[in-house]
Scaffold this active site. Structure first.
Site, PDB file in Angstrom:
ATOM      1  N   SER A   1       0.841  -1.197   0.000  1.00  0.00           N
ATOM      2  CA  SER A   1       0.000   0.000   0.000  1.00  0.00           C
ATOM      3  C   SER A   1       0.869   1.238   0.000  1.00  0.00           C
ATOM      4  O   SER A   1       1.681   1.441   0.923  1.00  0.00           O
ATOM      5  CB  SER A   1      -0.902   0.026   1.232  1.00  0.00           C
ATOM      6  OG  SER A   1      -1.399   1.341   1.417  1.00  0.00           O
TER       7      SER A   1
ATOM      8  N   HIS B   1      -1.356  -1.436  -4.129  1.00  0.00           N
ATOM      9  CA  HIS B   1      -2.632  -1.073  -3.506  1.00  0.00           C
ATOM     10  C   HIS B   1      -2.652   0.438  -3.273  1.00  0.00           C
ATOM     11  O   HIS B   1      -1.736   0.998  -2.667  1.00  0.00           O
ATOM     12  CB  HIS B   1      -2.757  -1.831  -2.179  1.00  0.00           C
ATOM     13  CG  HIS B   1      -4.043  -1.636  -1.466  1.00  0.00           C
ATOM     14  ND1 HIS B   1      -5.184  -2.344  -1.769  1.00  0.00           N
ATOM     15  CD2 HIS B   1      -4.377  -0.830  -0.430  1.00  0.00           C
ATOM     16  CE1 HIS B   1      -6.167  -1.989  -0.959  1.00  0.00           C
ATOM     17  NE2 HIS B   1      -5.703  -1.056  -0.138  1.00  0.00           N
TER      18      HIS B   1
ATOM     19  N   ASP C   1      -4.725   3.652  -1.869  1.00  0.00           N
ATOM     20  CA  ASP C   1      -5.770   4.000  -0.902  1.00  0.00           C
ATOM     21  C   ASP C   1      -6.304   5.406  -1.143  1.00  0.00           C
ATOM     22  O   ASP C   1      -5.622   6.393  -0.877  1.00  0.00           O
ATOM     23  CB  ASP C   1      -5.212   3.898   0.522  1.00  0.00           C
ATOM     24  CG  ASP C   1      -5.048   2.457   0.961  1.00  0.00           C
ATOM     25  OD1 ASP C   1      -6.025   1.688   0.850  1.00  0.00           O
ATOM     26  OD2 ASP C   1      -3.948   2.093   1.410  1.00  0.00           O
TER      27      ASP C   1
ATOM     28  N   MET D   1      -8.907   8.235  -0.112  1.00  0.00           N
ATOM     29  CA  MET D   1      -9.718   8.631   1.052  1.00  0.00           C
ATOM     30  C   MET D   1     -10.253  10.042   0.859  1.00  0.00           C
ATOM     31  O   MET D   1      -9.540  10.910   0.341  1.00  0.00           O
ATOM     32  CB  MET D   1      -8.869   8.600   2.324  1.00  0.00           C
ATOM     33  CG  MET D   1      -8.198   7.263   2.588  1.00  0.00           C
ATOM     34  SD  MET D   1      -7.342   7.275   4.162  1.00  0.00           S
ATOM     35  CE  MET D   1      -6.514   5.687   4.090  1.00  0.00           C
TER      36      MET D   1
ATOM     37  N   HIS E   1      -8.425   1.119  -3.849  1.00  0.00           N
ATOM     38  CA  HIS E   1      -9.334   0.941  -2.714  1.00  0.00           C
ATOM     39  C   HIS E   1     -10.005   2.282  -2.423  1.00  0.00           C
ATOM     40  O   HIS E   1      -9.366   3.200  -1.924  1.00  0.00           O
ATOM     41  CB  HIS E   1      -8.502   0.463  -1.504  1.00  0.00           C
ATOM     42  CG  HIS E   1      -9.286   0.272  -0.254  1.00  0.00           C
ATOM     43  ND1 HIS E   1      -8.677   0.079   0.978  1.00  0.00           N
ATOM     44  CD2 HIS E   1     -10.632   0.216  -0.009  1.00  0.00           C
ATOM     45  CE1 HIS E   1      -9.603  -0.066   1.907  1.00  0.00           C
ATOM     46  NE2 HIS E   1     -10.794   0.017   1.338  1.00  0.00           N
TER      47      HIS E   1
ATOM     48  N   MET F   1     -12.094   4.569  -0.410  1.00  0.00           N
ATOM     49  CA  MET F   1     -12.700   4.853   0.894  1.00  0.00           C
ATOM     50  C   MET F   1     -13.378   6.212   0.772  1.00  0.00           C
ATOM     51  O   MET F   1     -12.946   7.215   1.362  1.00  0.00           O
ATOM     52  CB  MET F   1     -11.626   4.820   1.985  1.00  0.00           C
ATOM     53  CG  MET F   1     -11.183   3.394   2.306  1.00  0.00           C
ATOM     54  SD  MET F   1      -9.612   3.316   3.155  1.00  0.00           S
ATOM     55  CE  MET F   1      -8.505   3.412   1.749  1.00  0.00           C
TER      56      MET F   1
ATOM     57  N   MET G   1     -11.386  -5.776   5.834  1.00  0.00           N
ATOM     58  CA  MET G   1     -10.564  -4.821   6.583  1.00  0.00           C
ATOM     59  C   MET G   1     -10.225  -5.409   7.952  1.00  0.00           C
ATOM     60  O   MET G   1     -11.118  -5.842   8.689  1.00  0.00           O
ATOM     61  CB  MET G   1     -11.314  -3.492   6.788  1.00  0.00           C
ATOM     62  CG  MET G   1     -11.643  -2.719   5.522  1.00  0.00           C
ATOM     63  SD  MET G   1     -10.217  -2.281   4.500  1.00  0.00           S
ATOM     64  CE  MET G   1      -9.200  -1.356   5.648  1.00  0.00           C
TER      65      MET G   1
ATOM     66  N   ASP H   1      -6.711  -6.265   4.432  1.00  0.00           N
ATOM     67  CA  ASP H   1      -6.146  -4.917   4.438  1.00  0.00           C
ATOM     68  C   ASP H   1      -6.087  -4.372   5.859  1.00  0.00           C
ATOM     69  O   ASP H   1      -7.129  -4.101   6.466  1.00  0.00           O
ATOM     70  CB  ASP H   1      -7.006  -4.011   3.547  1.00  0.00           C
ATOM     71  CG  ASP H   1      -6.361  -2.660   3.297  1.00  0.00           C
ATOM     72  OD1 ASP H   1      -5.239  -2.427   3.780  1.00  0.00           O
ATOM     73  OD2 ASP H   1      -6.999  -1.834   2.615  1.00  0.00           O
TER      74      ASP H   1
HETATM   75  C1  DX5 Z   1      -6.229   1.659   5.736  1.00  0.00           C
HETATM   76  C2  DX5 Z   1      -5.768   1.315   4.339  1.00  0.00           C
HETATM   77  C3  DX5 Z   1      -4.693   0.300   4.270  1.00  0.00           C
HETATM   78  C4  DX5 Z   1      -3.417   0.708   4.934  1.00  0.00           C
HETATM   79  C5  DX5 Z   1      -2.713  -0.510   5.427  1.00  0.00           C
HETATM   80  O1  DX5 Z   1      -7.333   2.476   5.670  1.00  0.00           O
HETATM   81  O2  DX5 Z   1      -6.845   0.834   3.574  1.00  0.00           O
HETATM   82  O3  DX5 Z   1      -4.432  -0.101   2.941  1.00  0.00           O
HETATM   83  O4  DX5 Z   1      -2.581   1.414   4.107  1.00  0.00           O
HETATM   84  O5  DX5 Z   1      -1.605  -0.076   6.123  1.00  0.00           O
HETATM   85  P1  DX5 Z   1      -0.813  -0.986   7.131  1.00  0.00           P
HETATM   86  O6  DX5 Z   1      -0.321  -2.167   6.357  1.00  0.00           O
HETATM   87  O7  DX5 Z   1       0.283  -0.092   7.593  1.00  0.00           O
HETATM   88  O8  DX5 Z   1      -1.768  -1.398   8.216  1.00  0.00           O
HETATM   89 ZN    ZN Z   2      -6.494  -0.130   1.578  1.00  0.00          ZN
END
Ligand code: DX5
Ligand code: ZN
Length: 229
Positions: A12, A37, A39, A41, A70, A72, A141, A176
């Site tokens: 990620s 990956h 993320d 947000m 992903h 969010m 998650m 994740d």
């Molecule tokens: C959290 C993200 C994850 C995050 C995972 O909201 O969706 O992808 O980056 O990070 P680690 O591996 O550090 O928990």
């Molecule tokens: Zn993620």
């Protein structure tokens, strides 16, 4: 793990250098990442803001494998085309992001990407029971989404339930949050095949010193495959 369900490691970039995403993606791919990956947000669905389609489009040429986006965000549907145009191979929306996950998954597939559906820790496996035939991936998650580096929440029972619900359909189970060499065997043993890892991949290295990324990826993969000693 059966040989037919090979483990995929998806670093990620939330844990990468935000000023250097292109080089970070290329380094992670060169060091053995299967997927990258990404993320996204929005500061609304989750209490943090990262980036949008323009950043995805900018990093796409630096990713040799799958770009796993992903989302969010809420709402989702108005942005699907933008992320697919930006090069997302897989677009994952949260089942909690709105009342119409069925429509959202249909729209993702219609736009040409593979469709993923994500479940927050508090959401039961059954929430996706009636959309599994529209999904290529279910993301479980194992932290509450919004931030990297959080403590792993054990969702083994949910993963096992999903694996049974999925049966022999070609649907990935992705994990994740908080994945590292200690937690990877727990989730792989329960039936997951795609492991997202941010902190546990990018720690100890940099684009100028990427070898630790490779060591970290190999350690997670070996742990998941049950060969870590
Ligand atoms: C959290 C993200 C994850 C995050 C995972 O909201 O969706 O992808 O980056 O990070 P680690 O591996 O550090 O928990
Ligand atoms: Zn993620």
């Amino acid at each position: 793990m059966s040989a037919s369900r090979a483990i995929k490691i998806a670093p990620s970039i939330l844990a990468a250098d935000f000023a250097n995403f292109g080089a970070e993606c290329a380094a992670a791919c060169a060091q053995g990442a299967d997927w990258i990956h990404v993320d996204v947000m929005d500061g609304h669905f989750v209490p943090n803001i990262t980036f949008g389609p323009a950043t995805c489009a900018a990093i796409r040429p630096h990713i040799s494998g799958v770009m796993d986006v992903h989302l969010m965000i809420s709402p989702v549907d108005a942005y699907i085309e933008d992320f697919v145009r930006a090069g997302a191979d897989i677009l994952t929306a949260h089942v909690e992001a709105g009342p119409h996950i069925h429509r959202t998954l249909q729209a993702i597939r219609a736009s040409g990407a593979k469709a993923g559906v994500a479940l927050n820790p508090g959401t039961p496996a059954e929430a996706v029971a009636h959309v599994l035939d529209l999904a290529d991936l279910v993301c479980v998650m194992t932290v509450n989404p919004g931030f990297g580096g959080q403590k792993f929440i054990d969702m083994s029972a949910k993963i096992r339930t999903l694996r049974e619900m999925i049966g022999d359909r070609p649907i990935h189970i992705e994990i994740d949050g908080g994945v590292d060499p200690t937690t990877a065997p727990i989730v792989a043993g329960a039936g997951a095949d795609v492991l997202v890892a941010g902190s546990a991949v990018f720690r100890g290295g940099s684009v100028d010193n990427p070898a630790p990324y490779g060591e970290n990826i190999r350690a997670i993969r070996a742990a998941a495959e049950g060969t870590w000693v």
